[in-house]
Design an enzyme around this catalytic site. Structure first.
Site, mmCIF file in Angstrom:
data_model
loop_
_atom_site.group_PDB
_atom_site.id
_atom_site.type_symbol
_atom_site.label_atom_id
_atom_site.label_comp_id
_atom_site.label_asym_id
_atom_site.label_seq_id
_atom_site.Cartn_x
_atom_site.Cartn_y
_atom_site.Cartn_z
ATOM 1 N N GLU A 120 -26.854 12.792 -34.608
ATOM 2 C CA GLU A 120 -25.984 12.961 -33.446
ATOM 3 C C GLU A 120 -26.291 11.930 -32.361
ATOM 4 O OE1 GLU A 120 -23.339 14.659 -32.955
ATOM 5 O OE2 GLU A 120 -23.384 15.774 -34.833
ATOM 6 N N TYR B 82 -22.606 18.146 -25.229
ATOM 7 C CA TYR B 82 -22.042 18.001 -26.573
ATOM 8 C C TYR B 82 -23.135 18.006 -27.632
ATOM 9 C CZ TYR B 82 -20.714 15.912 -30.902
ATOM 10 O OH TYR B 82 -20.580 15.693 -32.247
ATOM 11 N N ASP C 237 -16.243 16.384 -30.246
ATOM 12 C CA ASP C 237 -16.383 14.928 -30.248
ATOM 13 C C ASP C 237 -14.987 14.305 -30.246
ATOM 14 O OD1 ASP C 237 -15.403 15.341 -32.796
ATOM 15 O OD2 ASP C 237 -17.002 14.226 -33.820
#
Length: 365
Positions: A55, A138, A156
């Site tokens: 990520e 996020y 995303d």
């Protein structure tokens, strides 16, 4: 559907077709999920370290670009404790070329914090994850959902696109983000939260693409407002991008036989901690003569030669144009304070950002 209508629809009883969306998504995902080096195979438990590492690397970078870097990192540092005990210089060297180098510094700081404060075990809640360096809302949601199956929906760019089309969200980004977040949460299945998120990511990456989406293959096509209106490619709505002012400067490439003069940039700021050749300030409207006055001073240096052409590079907030000067130093010439000589043959192992790789290639061509 306007944002107000979308919110109203969300507050009303969910229609049968709407309630089926999470199930349809998971059924599609089970058949078409992408094989990614950081993704657990069906039936396997996700590794929080691999999820977190991927990520961070995927922020503002493509899956194709990240793949080789991810493989190198996990081969060198197979778990977060190993990475946390590594030196920042080694991490920056391994990261070189991936861009947005503050991510590498945050990556190292986060690994060290997990090792030092959590015994090498990642927190399993969004709140705990957000307390770590470099992990924002996020990323915390993505790790919580994918690694720990917490019922949360990370959003995303792929998910933004799918949701904005599905509900025809008229509001422009970034103002539309809160609404898209609310609507995306309606696509969570009762279980398998991580798979729900990854299903939407895969859908956006492979079917609901920015241009020419393959709507006929989408599991949600009969329920997509943008498709019904034939306006798919107009979503998500985006405010016009503002391009930064061009900055100009000079780069000075000094060789001593088979060695190159370099220095490290300050730890904080743009390209923090990365390796570079000496250079001038990067300023808007800077004249070449002014930039050249900032050249490093070495005894016995040959005359500066200006290379034909310029090196251009685009950062997130501004484009850059560099004039390149070359010179040769005599054998045994000492490097100025704060600089060092490195073998040209080993430059691949230096933490050189892409702009510096362009400069050196241009100078040594």
């Amino acid at each position: 559907m306007s944002p107000r209508s979308a919110l109203k629809a969300k507050s009303e009883p969910i229609q049968p077709e709407a309630s089926a969306r999470p199930t349809l998504l998971l059924a599609w995902y089970d058949r078409h999920r992408r094989r990614l080096p950081w993704r657990a195979m069906p039936g396997q438990t996700s590794d929080p370290y691999r999820v977190w590492l991927s990520e961070i690397m995927l922020q503002q970078t493509t899956v194709k670009a990240v793949g080789p870097y991810f493989e190198k990192f996990v081969a060198r540092w197979p778990d977060v404790t190993a990475l946390g005990r590594a030196s920042l210089d080694d991490v920056l060297r391994m990261w070189a070329g991936l861009g947005y180098y503050s991510r590498a510094r945050n990556l190292h700081a986060c690994a060290a914090a997990v090792t030092r404060e959590h015994g090498g075990v990642f927190p399993d809640t969004e709140e705990g994850l957000r307390a770590l360096p470099g992990i924002g809302p996020y990323t915390a949601a993505a790790i919580a959902a994918i690694a720990f199956d917490r019922r949360t929906m990370p959003v995303d760019g792929n998910i933004e696109r799918v949701v904005s089309r599905l509900f025809a969200v008229e509001e422009e980004l970034p103002q539309a983000k809160p609404l898209i977040q609310q609507l995306a949460a309606t696509l969570l299945a009762g279980a398998r939260a991580g798979d729900s998120a990854q299903a939407l990511m895969d859908l956006g990456a492979s079917i609901c693409t920015p241009k020419k989406p393959a709507c006929s293959l989408c599991p949600l096509n009969e329920d997509c407002t943008a498709r019904a209106l034939a306006t798919q490619e107009t979503f998500p709505r985006k405010a016009p991008k503002k391009s930064g002012t061009l900055r100009r400067g000079a780069a000075f490439v000094v060789t001593r036989g088979g060695e190159l003069l370099v220095r490290s940039r300050p730890e904080k700021g743009l390209l923090g901690g990365m390796t570079e050749v000496p250079g001038s300030d990067w300023l808007a409207g800077q004249e070449d003569a002014t930039a050249k006055q900032q050249a490093p001073e070495l005894k016995g240096l040959s005359r500066w030669q200006r290379k034909v052409g310029v090196v251009t590079h685009v950062f997130t907030h501004f484009p850059l144009e560099l004039v390149v000067y070359t010179a040769k130093a005599e054998a045994r010439t000492r490097a100025p304070e704060g600089m060092r000589w490195v073998p040209i043959a080993t430059l691949a192992g230096e933490a050189l950002p892409n702009v510096m790789r362009k400069v050196i290639a241009h100078a040594l061509d």
